[in-house]
Write an enzyme that holds these catalytic residues in place. Structure first.
Site, PDB file in Angstrom:
ATOM      1  N   ASP A  67     -10.604 -61.823-106.406  1.00  0.00           N
ATOM      2  CA  ASP A  67     -11.387 -61.687-107.626  1.00  0.00           C
ATOM      3  C   ASP A  67     -11.916 -63.026-108.132  1.00  0.00           C
ATOM      4  O   ASP A  67     -11.502 -64.089-107.670  1.00  0.00           O
ATOM      5  CB  ASP A  67     -10.553 -61.008-108.726  1.00  0.00           C
ATOM      6  CG  ASP A  67      -9.142 -61.588-108.856  1.00  0.00           C
ATOM      7  OD1 ASP A  67      -8.905 -62.695-108.329  1.00  0.00           O
ATOM      8  OD2 ASP A  67      -8.292 -60.944-109.482  1.00  0.00           O
ATOM      9  N   ASN A 138       0.515 -56.078-117.153  1.00  0.00           N
ATOM     10  CA  ASN A 138       0.224 -54.659-117.401  1.00  0.00           C
ATOM     11  C   ASN A 138       0.102 -53.875-116.092  1.00  0.00           C
ATOM     12  O   ASN A 138      -0.376 -52.746-116.078  1.00  0.00           O
ATOM     13  CB  ASN A 138      -1.059 -54.520-118.231  1.00  0.00           C
ATOM     14  CG  ASN A 138      -2.280 -55.117-117.521  1.00  0.00           C
ATOM     15  OD1 ASN A 138      -2.169 -55.595-116.390  1.00  0.00           O
ATOM     16  ND2 ASN A 138      -3.424 -55.086-118.165  1.00  0.00           N
ATOM     17  N   HIS A 140      -1.740 -54.747-113.450  1.00  0.00           N
ATOM     18  CA  HIS A 140      -3.004 -54.845-112.721  1.00  0.00           C
ATOM     19  C   HIS A 140      -2.806 -55.593-111.404  1.00  0.00           C
ATOM     20  O   HIS A 140      -1.907 -56.432-111.269  1.00  0.00           O
ATOM     21  CB  HIS A 140      -4.132 -55.447-113.577  1.00  0.00           C
ATOM     22  CG  HIS A 140      -4.070 -56.918-113.831  1.00  0.00           C
ATOM     23  ND1 HIS A 140      -4.181 -57.460-115.096  1.00  0.00           N
ATOM     24  CD2 HIS A 140      -3.934 -57.974-113.004  1.00  0.00           C
ATOM     25  CE1 HIS A 140      -4.121 -58.774-115.012  1.00  0.00           C
ATOM     26  NE2 HIS A 140      -3.957 -59.123-113.760  1.00  0.00           N
ATOM     27  N   GLU A 145      -7.705 -53.170-113.545  1.00  0.00           N
ATOM     28  CA  GLU A 145      -6.970 -53.004-114.797  1.00  0.00           C
ATOM     29  C   GLU A 145      -6.570 -51.544-115.011  1.00  0.00           C
ATOM     30  O   GLU A 145      -7.228 -50.631-114.499  1.00  0.00           O
ATOM     31  CB  GLU A 145      -7.864 -53.449-115.969  1.00  0.00           C
ATOM     32  CG  GLU A 145      -8.218 -54.941-115.962  1.00  0.00           C
ATOM     33  CD  GLU A 145      -7.150 -55.803-116.635  1.00  0.00           C
ATOM     34  OE1 GLU A 145      -5.966 -55.403-116.630  1.00  0.00           O
ATOM     35  OE2 GLU A 145      -7.506 -56.870-117.163  1.00  0.00           O
TER      36      GLU A 145
HETATM   37  C1  GLP Z   1      -4.763 -62.675-112.810  1.00  0.00           C
HETATM   38  C2  GLP Z   1      -5.298 -62.372-111.416  1.00  0.00           C
HETATM   39  C3  GLP Z   1      -4.347 -61.543-110.611  1.00  0.00           C
HETATM   40  C4  GLP Z   1      -2.954 -62.095-110.758  1.00  0.00           C
HETATM   41  C5  GLP Z   1      -2.501 -61.970-112.168  1.00  0.00           C
HETATM   42  C6  GLP Z   1      -1.111 -62.530-112.410  1.00  0.00           C
HETATM   43  O1  GLP Z   1      -5.247 -61.859-113.804  1.00  0.00           O
HETATM   44  N1  GLP Z   1      -6.577 -61.734-111.433  1.00  0.00           N
HETATM   45  O2  GLP Z   1      -4.777 -61.506-109.274  1.00  0.00           O
HETATM   46  O3  GLP Z   1      -2.070 -61.402-109.920  1.00  0.00           O
HETATM   47  O4  GLP Z   1      -3.388 -62.663-113.004  1.00  0.00           O
HETATM   48  O5  GLP Z   1      -1.170 -63.896-112.606  1.00  0.00           O
HETATM   49  P1  GLP Z   1       0.069 -64.852-112.664  1.00  0.00           P
HETATM   50  O6  GLP Z   1       0.536 -64.993-111.254  1.00  0.00           O
HETATM   51  O7  GLP Z   1      -0.443 -66.131-113.223  1.00  0.00           O
HETATM   52  O8  GLP Z   1       1.059 -64.203-113.530  1.00  0.00           O
END
Ligand code: GLP
Length: 242
Positions: A67, A138, A140, A145
């Site tokens: 993404d 959440n 995702h 989402e």
């Molecule tokens: C972001 C990314 C995800 C990731 C998530 C968790 O929103 N788009 O791909 O898995 O956050 O991030 P973190 O590893 O910083 O908790």
């Protein structure tokens, strides 16, 4: 589902890097799906270390990131493209033309074409061999989402308040965080031959519970992953036990 519970973040990161290393060693032309966020940073650090020690060759490997924010300039320090350059792409012998990420500078009007082109590139490459995934608080995955429906293909998405609250502080001015993103859909993630989902810390426990519980619901996109044939959940004790 294979579940690996580690003592702490370092052990989880080391193990994650070992799994990816094994994939690349068994298939020098591996197609890797990659993730951003804090969670995989340790894995990338161990991969860079393994590359420097010798024996890990990325010269034929291709990577496809999940993404990117929309809109954002790839050169912006907050872009996921910049994150990947910093943590992996520029630190190993990946060829620049083998490193793929949706372009966040196409604007809303160019998003549909960019998404279609991205899916075509993944398909033309033969699909993803190993998909590395983090998980949002959440539930995702990528930027898929929670909602009434999920999407198959790469698509533009409006970010939820939960994600804006989690990621906003990473921007010098949280208000500068883009409110939209482009994300790979559930289709490409599910088509991956192997999925490695990593999670650490107490604040991921609810999301991990959603993955481990019996329910399959679009209210927790990660919960669908329990239907995947080859899923590894790699987490630390806190994420697992809460
Ligand atoms: C972001 C990314 C995800 C990731 C998530 C968790 O929103 N788009 O791909 O898995 O956050 O991030 P973190 O590893 O910083 O908790």
């Amino acid at each position: 589902m294979q579940i690996i519970v580690c003592e702490n973040y370092e052990e989880m990161s080391q193990k994650g890097a070992e799994i990816i290393t094994a994939e690349v060693k068994s298939n020098s032309k591996a197609i890797l799906g990659l993730a951003t966020g804090n969670t995989p940073i340790g894995i990338y650090r161990y991969l860079v270390e393994a590359y420097h020690k010798g024996g890990l060759d990325f010269s034929e490997v291709q990577t496809y990131n999940l993404d990117e924010y929309l809109p954002i300039d790839p050169a912006d320090e907050n872009s996921y493209a910049a994150f990947m350059h910093d943590h992996l792409w520029d630190k190993v012998n990946l060829k620049p033309e083998h490193c793929n990420i949706p372009a966040g500078n196409v604007g809303m009007e160019g998003a549909a074409a960019e998404c279609a082109a991205y899916d075509q590139r993944i398909q033309a490459a033969g699909g993803i061999d190993l998909q590395l995934l983090g998980i949002g608080r959440n539930g995702h995955i990528g930027f898929n989402e929670p909602g009434d429906a999920l999407h198959t293909g790469t698509h533009a998405v409006k970010l939820t308040d939960s994600t804006i609250a989690a990621n906003g502080p990473l921007f010098a001015n949280p208000d500068d965080m883009p409110r939209h993103a482009l994300t790979m859909g559930m289709g490409a993630i599910f088509a991956a031959k192997k999925v490695l989902l990593v999670a650490n810390g107490k604040n991921k426990h609810e999301a991990v519970k959603g993955l481990l519980g019996d329910a399959i619901t679009t209210a927790c996109p990660a919960s669908l992953l329990k239907l995947h044939q080859n899923l590894i959940l790699l987490c630390d004790k806190e994420a697992y036990h809460g």
